[in-house]
Scaffold this motif. Structure first.
Motif, PDB file in Angstrom:
ATOM      1  N   THR A 141       0.835  -1.199   0.000  1.00  0.00           N
ATOM      2  CA  THR A 141       0.000   0.000   0.000  1.00  0.00           C
ATOM      3  C   THR A 141       0.873   1.253   0.000  1.00  0.00           C
ATOM      4  O   THR A 141       0.614   2.203  -0.759  1.00  0.00           O
ATOM      5  CB  THR A 141      -0.937  -0.007   1.234  1.00  0.00           C
ATOM      6  OG1 THR A 141      -1.710  -1.207   1.179  1.00  0.00           O
ATOM      7  CG2 THR A 141      -1.868   1.199   1.224  1.00  0.00           C
ATOM      8  N   ASP A 148       1.125   4.107  -2.841  1.00  0.00           N
ATOM      9  CA  ASP A 148       0.974   5.534  -2.521  1.00  0.00           C
ATOM     10  C   ASP A 148       2.160   6.329  -3.069  1.00  0.00           C
ATOM     11  O   ASP A 148       1.985   7.421  -3.612  1.00  0.00           O
ATOM     12  CB  ASP A 148       0.868   5.736  -0.999  1.00  0.00           C
ATOM     13  CG  ASP A 148      -0.505   5.338  -0.468  1.00  0.00           C
ATOM     14  OD1 ASP A 148      -1.447   5.188  -1.282  1.00  0.00           O
ATOM     15  OD2 ASP A 148      -0.623   5.150   0.762  1.00  0.00           O
ATOM     16  N   LYS A 191      -1.701 -10.049  -4.049  1.00  0.00           N
ATOM     17  CA  LYS A 191      -0.992  -8.787  -4.213  1.00  0.00           C
ATOM     18  C   LYS A 191      -0.748  -8.497  -5.690  1.00  0.00           C
ATOM     19  O   LYS A 191      -0.863  -7.351  -6.148  1.00  0.00           O
ATOM     20  CB  LYS A 191       0.336  -8.820  -3.460  1.00  0.00           C
ATOM     21  CG  LYS A 191       0.152  -8.619  -1.959  1.00  0.00           C
ATOM     22  CD  LYS A 191       1.520  -8.553  -1.299  1.00  0.00           C
ATOM     23  CE  LYS A 191       1.406  -8.375   0.196  1.00  0.00           C
ATOM     24  NZ  LYS A 191       2.716  -8.591   0.833  1.00  0.00           N
ATOM     25  N   GLN A 246      -3.951  -7.248  -7.128  1.00  0.00           N
ATOM     26  CA  GLN A 246      -4.281  -5.908  -6.635  1.00  0.00           C
ATOM     27  C   GLN A 246      -3.387  -4.842  -7.263  1.00  0.00           C
ATOM     28  O   GLN A 246      -3.854  -3.770  -7.651  1.00  0.00           O
ATOM     29  CB  GLN A 246      -4.162  -5.880  -5.101  1.00  0.00           C
ATOM     30  CG  GLN A 246      -4.802  -4.628  -4.491  1.00  0.00           C
ATOM     31  CD  GLN A 246      -4.534  -4.512  -2.997  1.00  0.00           C
ATOM     32  OE1 GLN A 246      -4.087  -5.475  -2.362  1.00  0.00           O
ATOM     33  NE2 GLN A 246      -4.811  -3.330  -2.456  1.00  0.00           N
ATOM     34  N   GLU A 257      -4.787  -1.780  -9.393  1.00  0.00           N
ATOM     35  CA  GLU A 257      -4.864  -0.464  -8.750  1.00  0.00           C
ATOM     36  C   GLU A 257      -3.816   0.538  -9.215  1.00  0.00           C
ATOM     37  O   GLU A 257      -4.007   1.732  -9.050  1.00  0.00           O
ATOM     38  CB  GLU A 257      -4.798  -0.625  -7.222  1.00  0.00           C
ATOM     39  CG  GLU A 257      -6.008  -1.389  -6.701  1.00  0.00           C
ATOM     40  CD  GLU A 257      -6.169  -1.353  -5.196  1.00  0.00           C
ATOM     41  OE1 GLU A 257      -5.415  -0.615  -4.517  1.00  0.00           O
ATOM     42  OE2 GLU A 257      -7.048  -2.077  -4.695  1.00  0.00           O
TER      43      GLU A 257
END
Lengths: 419, 419
Positions: free
Chosen positions: A329, A333, A353, A356, A360
């Protein structure tokens, strides 16, 4: 200035007229033109090299830097590569005219989409003479007229190649205005070109960040832009360590000056200690300068401390910034904040992961367990590329022939009227 | 002005943050939010109608014209239609996350494309309160955050609908900033919105030509524009005469005020005499004013003479210009010169001409033997539309959920590095 405007206006008008012809030319005719151009470039090799020698001499005299001189210079091999590139484009499937599945609607009409050329494409590029042939060929094959504006340092080389293109078009019975190389070296020509919205459908700038920012800011015509590549590799704590090192090394060192080269390496805290020392040695052996966050510098004492600006930098050089992050995460970011939306890769053995990260991360290419260096039209199977788009609209990532086309709706009726 | 800038900046910042959440929300959650919003609009019907009554009253007092007042006014049926529209969007497939065929490349990597939301969509529209719900829902379903800026004449209605949207998002556990309705009626808010390139990915203006030209001219953010529709029907000399009359009548008279209504009828010289007299009578019976070229006026003596400006006019009214042309080539030349690239149709029984017209006419929709009135997202099966794009890049023709997304490349490796 008014004379320049008139000249550019007439270039635009001719391109628009030629666009209607080339849009509807058969694939065979377009391929024939490409073959004639390739032949002519081979025949004119010595003329092209003579013209190029003039450009190189002028560049040396005016103190052009070594990297630019290298891009500018042609030799027999490079001229051969230009005509081989053209022959590869002949082999690519023609995207124009393709019809997507036609569906029957409740009203009885049949609706589908047909792929068609964009129309007139303006290409602005720096002093690489091979781009003249390459860009012209991709536009021609996809059924577009093109207006090419190369760097003034390559003017003799570009005109020599332009002469071959004109001859090839002529031999194939196509209007020579299908490809026009802007003759003036007046810098204002670019300003005119990017504002001729009545004649030009899209502008593709190829070159440094400065050029692209200027074009994007001033253009009235839509721009397919390739801004810059601040690419990341994130090594997850569940990565295979050997794989992680191999990818991280390749993504940085396989070539330094390309937009898909990794500029920042992100590592999960759980794995950093295990692999950073060896990785740092591998980089140092290759002469790569490392700039790390605090945690990185604790693990690699020799590492220079990164400053905030490092995270946004496209080095295009043997320099790498390294940051240890809490988890994926935090890595995402960081990418969201500092990335340029070009290419990012995760190294992980964890299925969730991987999925994701793919979903994302909002970049033109997102990878799992692969080097960012793969982000390129040839590697993706597009057969060539006219650039790598960091736009979100229209074309994203490597832009090949498909990116130079659009789709219109077609409706097949049999006397259908709307009730 | 600086306060406005700050306000719009904060709207943009919140939208960008919310965009990351909605981009990765599951389809089920997005559908749930849409259902909650639809429910809430039904529950709040009387509050919405009260707010709308304030807008209508103010509109009447300020002398808004009848057509605008009609678009502004809501009643029970129209509120019901808004929530039904939302439920229809629930039923549409979610385009986000779709992965196109993944190909293996010689290097061993697997390359495909994933469809993802654009990010933040700014929508600028006039005084139609239903657009608030409709546009918000299409953006939400496709995984985008939206910033909606409606006409100031509908401000109370829009805020009442916005309150329902906020409540529905909240109930579904989504950030309420996924849909933001701009609260200020300051006209400069539009100017700020279209320049916030750091926060907004695309602007979609819905409204009159003036609005769209202004937005296109001033925007720094890419615009999906719907300029205007100067649509043509060309009746070929090989057309079935009954079919030709039926399509020509429907394309003009089924509705006058829509962008896909025919504005100019072109007829081949070989058929004009046979069908124009009867067609003229059919139009005249419906109250359509005819403006013809010289040849048309010879065939229909009562026809008014068209002036040059007629060929470029989007009447949006019971007026039709008619021109007799030599053949299909002349018809296509006329369309090329005067059309707006929206929708054109040929009526012909000739295979070759049908194919040539489909291929060569450069408009967002090209039809054979069908009324131009079919050019619309519902008729094409898109399930809805956020506009009809006259852009060539990105989305062309009716724009549905797919047009609100883009594709990024995904690469699946297993430790692959570039050689």
């Amino acid at each position: 200035m008014s004379e320049l405007k008139d000249y550019m206006y007439s270039v635009g008008e001719r391109a628009k007229r030629a666009a209607r012809v080339i849009a509807n030319a058969d694939t065979g005719v377009k391929n024939q033109a490409l073959a004639f151009i390739a032949d002519e470039i081979e025949h004119q090799q010595s003329a092209i090299l003579q013209a190029n020698a003039l450009d190189v001499k002028a560049g040396q005299d005016s103190g052009l830097d070594a990297a630019l001189l290298d891009r500018l210079a042609l030799n027999e091999e490079r001229v051969q590569a230009i005509s081989e590139g053209l022959r590869q484009i002949i082999a690519l499937p023609d995207p124009a005219g393709e019809i997507s599945q036609i569906n029957s609607r409740p009203s009885g009409i049949k609706v589908g989409q047909m792929r068609v050329p964009l129309g007139v494409i303006g290409i602005i590029y720096e002093s690489r003479p091979n781009v003249t042939a390459d860009a012209a060929a991709l536009c021609l094959k996809s059924g577009n007229a093109s207006i090419l504006r190369g760097g003034s340092e390559a003017k003799h080389s570009n005109q020599a190649i332009a002469a071959c293109i004109t001859k090839g078009l002529n031999q194939a019975g196509l209007p020579t205005e299908v490809v026009q190389v802007v003759e003036t070296t007046d810098r204002n020509a670019v300003g005119e070109l990017i504002r001729m919205e009545d004649f030009v459908d899209v502008i593709i700038p190829r070159g440094g960040k400065g050029l692209i920012e200027r074009v994007t800011k001033e253009a009235r015509v839509p721009v397919i832009k390739h801004l810059h590549g601040v690419c990341h590799v994130y090594i997850d704590d569940l990565a295979d360590k050997e794989m992680a090192k191999s990818i991280a090394l390749n993504a940085k060192t396989q070539r330094y000056g390309t937009c898909n080269t990794m500029e920042t390496l992100l590592l999960a805290e759980g794995i950093a200690k295990d692999i950073l020392p060896e990785l740092a040695k591998l980089y140092t052996d290759k002469g790569v300068e490392l700039r790390g966050c605090e945690k990185t510098c604790q693990i690699i004492p020799s590492c220079e401390k990164a400053v905030e600006a490092d995270w946004d930098e496209e080095y295009l050089a043997p320099i790498l910034s390294i940051r240890v992050v809490d988890d994926m995460t935090a890595a995402m970011d960081h990418i969201h904040q500092h990335g340029s939306g070009h290419t990012e890769s995760i190294v992980t053995a964890d299925y969730s992961k991987a999925v994701q990260f793919l979903r994302e991360v909002d970049s033109s290419s997102v990878m799992v367990n692969a080097s960012t260096r793969f982000a390129d039209g040839f590697e993706y199977g597009l057969g060539g590329e006219i650039g790598i788009s960091t736009n979100k609209l229209h074309a994203r990532g490597p832009v090949g022939l498909i990116g130079l086309t659009t789709q219109k709706y077609i409706v097949l009726g049999d006397g259908h009227i709307r009730q």
